[in-house]
Write a protein that holds these residues in place. Structure first.
Motif, PDB file in Angstrom:
ATOM      1  N   GLU A  63       0.832  -1.208   0.000  1.00 34.04           N
ATOM      2  CA  GLU A  63       0.000   0.000   0.000  1.00 34.04           C
ATOM      3  C   GLU A  63       0.866   1.257   0.000  1.00 34.04           C
ATOM      4  OE1 GLU A  63      -3.087   2.557  -0.187  1.00 34.04           O
ATOM      5  OE2 GLU A  63      -3.151   0.386  -0.495  1.00 34.04           O
ATOM      6  N   GLU A  64       1.937   1.268   0.803  1.00 31.38           N
ATOM      7  CA  GLU A  64       2.850   2.419   0.834  1.00 31.38           C
ATOM      8  C   GLU A  64       3.564   2.598  -0.500  1.00 31.38           C
ATOM      9  OE1 GLU A  64       4.179   2.659   5.526  1.00 31.38           O
ATOM     10  OE2 GLU A  64       5.056   1.090   4.263  1.00 31.38           O
ATOM     11  N   ILE A  69       4.108   5.713  -5.509  1.00 28.32           N
ATOM     12  CA  ILE A  69       4.038   5.819  -6.972  1.00 28.32           C
ATOM     13  C   ILE A  69       2.976   6.841  -7.376  1.00 28.32           C
ATOM     14  CG2 ILE A  69       3.386   4.558  -9.068  1.00 28.32           C
ATOM     15  CD1 ILE A  69       4.748   2.076  -7.732  1.00 28.32           C
ATOM     16  N   LYS A  70       1.814   6.767  -6.725  1.00 22.90           N
ATOM     17  CA  LYS A  70       0.732   7.709  -7.021  1.00 22.90           C
ATOM     18  C   LYS A  70       1.176   9.145  -6.758  1.00 22.90           C
ATOM     19  CE  LYS A  70      -3.994   8.841  -5.696  1.00 22.90           C
ATOM     20  NZ  LYS A  70      -5.091   8.543  -4.773  1.00 22.90           N
ATOM     21  N   ASN A  71       1.845   9.383  -5.626  1.00 24.74           N
ATOM     22  CA  ASN A  71       2.331  10.725  -5.304  1.00 24.74           C
ATOM     23  C   ASN A  71       3.385  11.194  -6.304  1.00 24.74           C
ATOM     24  OD1 ASN A  71       0.652  11.041  -3.106  1.00 24.74           O
ATOM     25  ND2 ASN A  71       2.168  10.330  -1.624  1.00 24.74           N
ATOM     26  N   ALA A  72       4.237  10.289  -6.749  1.00 22.30           N
ATOM     27  CA  ALA A  72       5.257  10.651  -7.736  1.00 22.30           C
ATOM     28  C   ALA A  72       4.595  11.089  -9.037  1.00 22.30           C
ATOM     29  CB  ALA A  72       6.204   9.477  -7.971  1.00 22.30           C
ATOM     30  N   GLU A  77       3.052  15.514 -12.650  1.00 21.01           N
ATOM     31  CA  GLU A  77       2.035  16.279 -13.370  1.00 21.01           C
ATOM     32  C   GLU A  77       2.038  17.746 -12.947  1.00 21.01           C
ATOM     33  OE1 GLU A  77      -0.434  15.952 -15.842  1.00 21.01           O
ATOM     34  OE2 GLU A  77       0.841  14.244 -16.323  1.00 21.01           O
ATOM     35  N   LYS A  78       2.122  17.989 -11.634  1.00 24.12           N
ATOM     36  CA  LYS A  78       2.146  19.371 -11.139  1.00 24.12           C
ATOM     37  C   LYS A  78       3.353  20.118 -11.684  1.00 24.12           C
ATOM     38  CE  LYS A  78      -0.152  18.706  -6.677  1.00 24.12           C
ATOM     39  NZ  LYS A  78       0.078  18.714  -5.211  1.00 24.12           N
ATOM     40  N   TYR A  79       4.522  19.466 -11.647  1.00 27.07           N
ATOM     41  CA  TYR A  79       5.743  20.101 -12.131  1.00 27.07           C
ATOM     42  C   TYR A  79       5.642  20.365 -13.628  1.00 27.07           C
ATOM     43  CZ  TYR A  79      10.638  20.879 -13.228  1.00 27.07           C
ATOM     44  OH  TYR A  79      11.795  21.427 -13.677  1.00 27.07           O
ATOM     45  N   PHE A  80       5.159  19.393 -14.376  1.00 28.15           N
ATOM     46  CA  PHE A  80       5.018  19.540 -15.813  1.00 28.15           C
ATOM     47  C   PHE A  80       4.080  20.693 -16.143  1.00 28.15           C
ATOM     48  CE2 PHE A  80       2.823  18.464 -19.793  1.00 28.15           C
ATOM     49  CZ  PHE A  80       3.899  18.451 -20.656  1.00 28.15           C
TER      50      PHE A  80
END
Length: 126
Positions: A63-64, A69-72, A77-80
């Motif tokens: 789960e962690e 992976i989801k946070n990455a 996406e935010k950075y892009f």
């Protein structure tokens, strides 16, 4: 008799507790606080192999790993999107040229470079 170090008085006697705290997923700053030592002191003493072993992060659960992976992906996406926004709104001509130059220099696949050329040609036609 010389004065004992913080390692000898505060850390070494509690190595077993430190292992338990790490297994319970407590952060290193939290552990330093529980030991009543500064984070810099704790980090400075990590040359002791037994302390380094006690501070090892526990194995991540599935789960962690999924959450990481989801946070990455979200952060990527935010950075892009932030980068695109900067280019659209704030980059001047020389900055845009530097961005394109950097893109071209980092392309390793000739088919990708061909795609970039197509985009430029299509843009010139319109």
């Amino acid at each position: 008799m010389s004065k004992q170090s913080k390692y000898e008085t505060h850390i070494a006697p509690r190595l077993a507790e430190i292992k338990v705290w790490r297994a319970e997923r407590h952060s290193i700053p939290e552990i330093a606080k529980r030991l009543s030592v500064g984070l810099s002191t704790l980090n400075k003493e990590r040359y002791h192999p037994e302390l380094e072993e006690a501070l090892k992060a526990p194995e991540m659960t599935e789960e962690e790993k999924r959450k990481q992976i989801k946070n990455a992906i979200i952060n990527h996406e935010k950075y892009f999107n932030s980068t695109l926004s900067f280019v659209r709104r704030h980059a001047n001509a020389s900055e845009r040229l530097r961005i394109v130059q950097t893109l071209i220099e980092n392309v390793e696949d000739t088919t990708e470079l061909d795609e970039i050329k197509k985009i430029v040609e299509e843009h010139q036609k319109s």
